[in-house]
Design a protein around this motif. Structure first.
Motif, mmCIF file in Angstrom:
data_model
loop_
_atom_site.group_PDB
_atom_site.id
_atom_site.type_symbol
_atom_site.label_atom_id
_atom_site.label_comp_id
_atom_site.label_asym_id
_atom_site.label_seq_id
_atom_site.Cartn_x
_atom_site.Cartn_y
_atom_site.Cartn_z
ATOM 1 N N MET A 1 -0.206 9.528 51.039
ATOM 2 C CA MET A 1 -1.594 9.758 51.410
ATOM 3 C C MET A 1 -2.380 8.452 51.314
ATOM 4 N N LYS A 2 -3.521 8.435 52.005
ATOM 5 C CA LYS A 2 -4.304 7.206 52.050
ATOM 6 C C LYS A 2 -5.717 7.482 51.517
ATOM 7 N N VAL A 3 -6.167 6.630 50.623
ATOM 8 C CA VAL A 3 -7.474 6.819 49.985
ATOM 9 C C VAL A 3 -8.336 5.589 50.247
ATOM 10 N N ALA A 20 -8.657 11.659 38.139
ATOM 11 C CA ALA A 20 -7.380 11.160 38.664
ATOM 12 C C ALA A 20 -7.070 9.780 38.090
ATOM 13 N N PRO A 21 -6.732 9.730 36.797
ATOM 14 C CA PRO A 21 -6.505 8.431 36.144
ATOM 15 C C PRO A 21 -5.296 7.674 36.677
ATOM 16 N N ASP A 22 -4.389 8.369 37.376
ATOM 17 C CA ASP A 22 -3.238 7.658 37.951
ATOM 18 C C ASP A 22 -3.623 6.879 39.203
ATOM 19 N N VAL A 23 -4.768 7.194 39.745
ATOM 20 C CA VAL A 23 -5.178 6.580 41.011
ATOM 21 C C VAL A 23 -6.395 5.672 40.842
ATOM 22 N N ASP A 39 0.994 8.530 45.791
ATOM 23 C CA ASP A 39 1.995 9.532 46.138
ATOM 24 C C ASP A 39 1.325 10.864 46.466
ATOM 25 N N ASP A 40 1.890 11.591 47.407
ATOM 26 C CA ASP A 40 1.327 12.893 47.803
ATOM 27 C C ASP A 40 1.244 13.878 46.647
ATOM 28 N N ALA A 41 2.091 13.688 45.631
ATOM 29 C CA ALA A 41 2.058 14.576 44.469
ATOM 30 C C ALA A 41 0.713 14.511 43.750
ATOM 31 N N LEU A 42 -0.041 13.445 44.004
ATOM 32 C CA LEU A 42 -1.329 13.266 43.324
ATOM 33 C C LEU A 42 -2.500 13.803 44.146
ATOM 34 N N GLU A 47 -8.214 14.917 45.369
ATOM 35 C CA GLU A 47 -9.223 15.795 45.967
ATOM 36 C C GLU A 47 -10.290 16.155 44.947
ATOM 37 N N GLU A 48 -9.860 16.383 43.706
ATOM 38 C CA GLU A 48 -10.842 16.692 42.670
ATOM 39 C C GLU A 48 -11.755 15.488 42.433
#
Ligand code: SF4
Length: 62
Positions: A1-3, A20-23, A39-42, A47-48
Protein backbone atom coordinates in the motif's frame (compact mmCIF):
# COMPACT_ATOMS: atom_id res chain seq x y z
CA UNK A 1 0.00 0.00 0.00
CA UNK A 2 1.04 3.59 -0.53
CA UNK A 3 0.74 6.36 2.06
CA UNK A 4 1.19 10.07 1.52
CA UNK A 5 1.18 12.68 4.26
CA UNK A 6 0.60 16.28 3.26
CA UNK A 7 3.44 17.84 5.24
CA UNK A 8 1.97 21.28 4.61
CA UNK A 9 -1.07 20.25 6.65
CA UNK A 10 0.64 18.04 9.23
CA UNK A 11 1.35 19.77 12.51
CA UNK A 12 3.35 16.93 14.08
CA UNK A 13 1.00 16.32 16.99
CA UNK A 14 1.50 12.60 16.57
CA UNK A 15 -1.98 11.12 16.89
CA UNK A 16 -1.12 8.89 13.94
CA UNK A 17 1.93 7.61 15.84
CA UNK A 18 -0.32 6.18 18.55
CA UNK A 19 -2.60 4.51 16.01
CA UNK A 20 0.08 3.10 13.72
CA UNK A 21 3.52 3.18 15.38
CA UNK A 22 4.95 0.79 12.77
CA UNK A 23 4.31 3.35 10.06
CA UNK A 24 4.43 6.77 11.70
CA UNK A 25 7.13 8.08 14.04
CA UNK A 26 8.28 11.42 15.30
CA UNK A 27 11.97 11.94 14.60
CA UNK A 28 14.56 13.46 16.94
CA UNK A 29 13.49 16.95 15.99
CA UNK A 30 9.81 16.20 16.61
CA UNK A 31 8.85 16.11 12.96
CA UNK A 32 6.77 13.33 11.49
CA UNK A 33 8.61 10.58 9.64
CA UNK A 34 6.71 7.73 7.99
CA UNK A 35 6.99 4.63 5.85
CA UNK A 36 5.57 5.53 2.46
CA UNK A 37 5.00 1.94 1.30
CA UNK A 38 4.03 -0.11 4.35
CA UNK A 39 3.03 -3.74 4.19
CA UNK A 40 -0.65 -4.38 3.43
CA UNK A 41 -0.93 -6.14 6.79
CA UNK A 42 -0.75 -2.68 8.37
CA UNK A 43 -3.73 -1.33 6.43
CA UNK A 44 -6.13 -1.31 9.41
CA UNK A 45 -3.65 0.65 11.50
CA UNK A 46 -3.01 3.14 8.74
CA UNK A 47 -6.73 3.64 8.11
CA UNK A 48 -7.23 4.32 11.79
CA UNK A 49 -4.35 6.81 11.74
CA UNK A 50 -5.91 8.57 8.77
CA UNK A 51 -9.22 8.73 10.66
CA UNK A 52 -7.76 10.20 13.82
CA UNK A 53 -5.51 12.77 12.14
CA UNK A 54 -7.06 16.09 13.14
CA UNK A 55 -5.71 17.78 10.02
CA UNK A 56 -6.84 15.02 7.63
CA UNK A 57 -3.31 15.03 6.28
CA UNK A 58 -2.94 11.28 5.66
CA UNK A 59 -3.95 9.86 2.29
CA UNK A 60 -3.94 6.19 1.37
CA UNK A 61 -3.35 5.90 -2.36
CA UNK A 62 -3.49 2.17 -2.97
S1 SF4 B 1 -1.93 12.88 13.15
FE1 SF4 B 1 -1.89 14.05 11.24
S2 SF4 B 1 -1.17 16.07 11.83
FE2 SF4 B 1 -0.68 14.70 13.50
S3 SF4 B 1 1.42 14.01 13.11
FE3 SF4 B 1 0.03 12.52 12.18
S4 SF4 B 1 -0.21 13.20 10.06
FE4 SF4 B 1 0.61 14.90 11.22
Amino acid sequence: MKVVVDMNKCQDHGQCVFSAPDVFQLDDTGRLAYVSEPDDALRDEVEEAADVCPLQAIRIEA
